[in-house]
Design a protein around this motif. Structure first.
Motif, short mmCIF file in Angstrom:
data_model
loop_
_atom_site.label_atom_id
_atom_site.label_comp_id
_atom_site.label_asym_id
_atom_site.label_seq_id
_atom_site.Cartn_x
_atom_site.Cartn_y
_atom_site.Cartn_z
N ASP A 97 43.59 51.16 48.15
CA ASP A 97 42.55 50.52 47.33
C ASP A 97 42.51 49.02 47.56
O ASP A 97 41.42 48.43 47.72
N TYR A 98 43.68 48.37 47.59
CA TYR A 98 43.69 46.91 47.75
C TYR A 98 43.37 46.51 49.19
O TYR A 98 42.82 45.44 49.43
N LEU A 101 39.63 46.58 49.16
CA LEU A 101 39.12 45.41 48.46
C LEU A 101 39.14 44.18 49.35
O LEU A 101 38.18 43.39 49.37
N TYR A 199 41.63 45.45 39.51
CA TYR A 199 40.75 45.39 40.66
C TYR A 199 39.81 44.19 40.57
O TYR A 199 39.58 43.48 41.56
N SER A 203 40.03 41.16 43.15
CA SER A 203 38.84 41.01 44.00
C SER A 203 38.35 39.57 43.97
O SER A 203 37.96 39.02 45.01
#
Length: 228
Positions: A97-98, A101, A199, A203
């Motif tokens: 996920d990161y 991002l 997130y 972000s």
């Protein structure tokens, strides 16, 4: 009286030298940077903690870039502190996920500020970006444990941005390194923190790194500016 003054002066000088030695030792123990090449040396860092390039070299001008999939690693502290909480599945999800991002922040930010063209393969590009998110430390747990627990924090966490610029053949042209906290919440008050807010704040931190990168490249005349 003379003896006392002499003794006090002698111990004073010993204390001074001991303190000086401690200060010098502290200055010499700077954290080692994860250099992409032993030939890199520091240059003007702009808004980054460190920018490094080969001696006497500058980044070449380029307009086509390939961005590799980012590597993401958790901080040692986070791994120790959460060692009884997370699973390998949690780690895989966080890394994926990161990493996504960071890729999104780099592509969208550079597209907005520059005229860079992003290629599908390194062979089509003039330079390659190799981004890494190091020492990711998420303050509020982002785990898949059962149960409902609310966590309140003032910041979402911190991480180190590490971007290596290479030729398609793998020659290191430069490296950007920066460690930062996410921005504090409004008024530094505690905020309910969860996966979504994590997130959001990370972000924004990645957007800041991308803006700083765009500014550095544009000021140096390395990339073409976007037309508004």
């Amino acid at each position: 009286m003379v003896t006392d003054q002499f003794t006090a002066g002698r111990y004073g000088r010993r204390l001074f030298y001991a303190l000086a030695a401690l200060i010098l030792a502290g200055c010499s123990q700077q954290p080692l940077l994860p250099l992409a090449s032993s030939e890199l040396t520091p240059v003007e860092p702009g808004n980054f903690d460190h920018v490094l390039m080969p001696p006497g070299e500058r980044l070449p001008q380029f307009s086509r870039v390939y961005i590799e999939a980012p590597e993401v690693s958790m901080s040692d502290y986070w791994l120790r502190d959460r060692r009884t909480d997370y699973t390998e599945r949690d780690l895989d999800r966080i890394r994926e996920d990161y990493g996504e991002l960071l890729t999104e922040a780099l592509r969208q930010g550079l597209e907005r500020e520059t005229q860079l063209v992003f290629t599908d393969t390194p062979e089509e590009a003039e330079v390659v970006f190799r981004p890494t998110l190091r020492a990711l430390n998420i303050y509020a747990p982002d785990l898949s444990r059962p149960g409902f627990i609310r966590h309140y924090t003032r910041e979402a966490g911190n991480a180190t941005f590490d971007l290596v610029v290479l030729t398609p053949a793998g020659e290191v042209l430069g490296q950007f390194i920066d460690h930062r906290e996410t921005q504090s919440y409004h008024g530094r008050s505690l905020e309910w923190t969860n996966r979504v807010t994590n997130y959001h704040h990370f972000s924004r931190l990645m957007d800041r790194w991308t803006r700083n990168l765009s500014t550095y490249l544009l000021i140096g005349g390395v990339v073409p500016a976007a037309e508004f």
